[in-house]
Design a protein around this motif. Structure first.
Motif, PDB file in Angstrom:
ATOM      1  N   LEU A   1      43.473  48.563  38.566  1.00 29.59           N
ATOM      2  CA  LEU A   1      42.412  47.588  38.041  1.00 29.59           C
ATOM      3  C   LEU A   1      41.585  48.051  36.703  1.00 29.59           C
ATOM      4  CD1 LEU A   1      40.723  46.471  41.370  1.00 29.59           C
ATOM      5  CD2 LEU A   1      42.248  45.319  40.208  1.00 29.59           C
TER       6      LEU A   1
ATOM      7  N   VAL B   1      40.052  41.101  34.879  1.00 27.99           N
ATOM      8  CA  VAL B   1      40.566  40.721  36.335  1.00 27.99           C
ATOM      9  C   VAL B   1      39.555  40.070  37.233  1.00 27.99           C
ATOM     10  CG1 VAL B   1      41.478  41.995  38.375  1.00 27.99           C
ATOM     11  CG2 VAL B   1      42.058  42.756  36.214  1.00 27.99           C
TER      12      VAL B   1
ATOM     13  N   ALA C   1      51.071  45.181  37.454  1.00 31.08           N
ATOM     14  CA  ALA C   1      50.139  45.635  36.458  1.00 31.08           C
ATOM     15  C   ALA C   1      50.818  46.218  35.510  1.00 31.08           C
ATOM     16  CB  ALA C   1      48.985  46.611  37.203  1.00 31.08           C
TER      17      ALA C   1
ATOM     18  N   VAL D   1      35.656  44.289  37.824  1.00 32.04           N
ATOM     19  CA  VAL D   1      36.485  42.853  37.665  1.00 32.04           C
ATOM     20  C   VAL D   1      35.484  42.044  36.951  1.00 32.04           C
ATOM     21  CG1 VAL D   1      37.645  43.005  39.957  1.00 32.04           C
ATOM     22  CG2 VAL D   1      35.126  42.213  39.863  1.00 32.04           C
TER      23      VAL D   1
ATOM     24  N   THR E   1      43.900  37.443  41.046  1.00 29.52           N
ATOM     25  CA  THR E   1      44.661  38.276  42.181  1.00 29.52           C
ATOM     26  C   THR E   1      44.185  38.095  43.437  1.00 29.52           C
ATOM     27  OG1 THR E   1      45.279  40.483  42.989  1.00 29.52           O
ATOM     28  CG2 THR E   1      43.564  40.516  41.600  1.00 29.52           C
TER      29      THR E   1
ATOM     30  N   LEU F   1      43.783  47.875  33.854  1.00 29.41           N
ATOM     31  CA  LEU F   1      43.963  46.350  33.212  1.00 29.41           C
ATOM     32  C   LEU F   1      42.767  46.163  32.417  1.00 29.41           C
ATOM     33  CD1 LEU F   1      45.457  44.815  36.398  1.00 29.41           C
ATOM     34  CD2 LEU F   1      46.835  44.988  34.311  1.00 29.41           C
TER      35      LEU F   1
ATOM     36  N   LEU G   1      43.754  37.915  34.688  1.00 29.67           N
ATOM     37  CA  LEU G   1      44.479  37.990  35.951  1.00 29.67           C
ATOM     38  C   LEU G   1      43.809  37.678  37.011  1.00 29.67           C
ATOM     39  CD1 LEU G   1      47.035  39.048  37.496  1.00 29.67           C
ATOM     40  CD2 LEU G   1      46.103  41.464  37.469  1.00 29.67           C
TER      41      LEU G   1
END
Length: 294
Positions: free
Chosen positions: A69, A79, A285, A99, A49, A72, A47
């Motif tokens: 976040l 992410v 999400a 991330v 973003t 996910l 993903l």
């Protein structure tokens, strides 16, 4: 002071239009986009973003969006923020946020922190970056500031490597659309690329953007070609500088405040969330998590 603060928040929330005006524009834009409720996750693993006004609200990252976040990542979805924000911010994001990397300055680089090593990959070499930096600072910035009343150098410019960010909304009184267009034209007159975000006009020299660096990130870090794994990639954004992503990725989303840019968008996202900003991101999400494989 209260009046100024309210105007800044209005800018970030509605791009100097009332909620009523934004609502009136939304149905026109949304006709070409499917509601988020119609999305079915085909197996998204990555993903990408945007950050400002996609993850954030009025410049702040709220607890629900930050928790999303983590959710996910916990379900195996990598992410990667893709932002116009500067290298200094991206260093922190790559280290601290949950991330897998971060793409910054509208595709000028990506940073990835893994096993206590920060990997920094740039679209152009240092010599080209320095030459561009000189022209942006010495020629273009003074012309914009002298030609467009109320424009200012973005407060985060000191931590930028590759671009020049002109604030039209974040920490200044909101500029009119004609003034924003004037800033873009000045960049372009000098051969620079210019993109409008929800708060800044960013300008740079080089054949790169958010999408090109997303592709490089996937190829370099995972040996993957973005075009070959479309069903495994999603993107969520909110403004014109996200258009290359909206156009390329099949699983593209926007939060509801995309409506304020309806007159600027040529390529629109496939789906739109019901809500703005961080709340809209949480809705995207949840849609991804409903069908995500553990």
């Amino acid at each position: 002071m209260a009046r100024a603060t309210a105007q800044k928040h209005a800018c970030r929330g509605t791009f100097r239009r009332t909620d009523l005006a934004e609502t009136r524009k939304a149905p026109i834009l949304f006709k070409s986009m499917k509601p988020l409720s119609e999305f079915r996750n085909p197996g998204v693993r990555f993903l990408f973003t945007d950050i400002d006004d996609t993850l954030t609200d009025h410049g702040r990252l709220g607890a629900p969006a930050y928790a999303a976040l983590w959710s996910l990542v916990g379900r195996g979805i990598k992410v990667i923020p893709v932002t116009g924000r500067p290298a200094g911010w991206c260093e922190m994001i790559a280290r601290v946020w949950p991330v897998d990397g971060v793409i910054g300055e509208n595709g000028a680089f990506y940073f990835r922190y893994e096993n206590k090593v920060m990997k920094r990959h740039f679209a152009v070499d240092e010599r080209a970056r320095l030459a561009s930096r000189d022209k942006l600072d010495r020629v273009i910035a003074p012309e914009i500031l002298s030609s467009v009343k109320g424009a200012a150098i973005a407060s985060d410019q000191f931590s930028r490597i590759s671009d020049l960010a002109i604030d039209f909304c974040e920490d200044v009184e909101p500029l009119e659309t004609k003034d924003i267009d004037r800033i873009v034209k000045i960049f372009e007159k000098h051969g620079a690329v210019a993109k409008v975000s929800s708060i800044h006009v960013n300008g740079w020299f080089g054949n790169f953007d958010k999408l090109t660096m997303c592709k490089e990130y996937l190829k370099n870090e995972f040996g993957l070609m973005a075009s070959a794994i479309q069903k495994e990639i999603a993107f969520v954004g909110d403004s014109p500088n996200d258009e290359p992503m909206f156009k390329f990725f099949n699983n593209s989303f926007a939060v509801a405040n995309i409506a304020r840019f309806s007159d600027r968008l040529t390529s629109k996202p496939a789906h739109v969330a019901p809500s703005k900003g961080g709340r809209g991101f949480c809705e995207v999400a949840r849609a991804l998590l409903e069908d995500a494989k553990t």
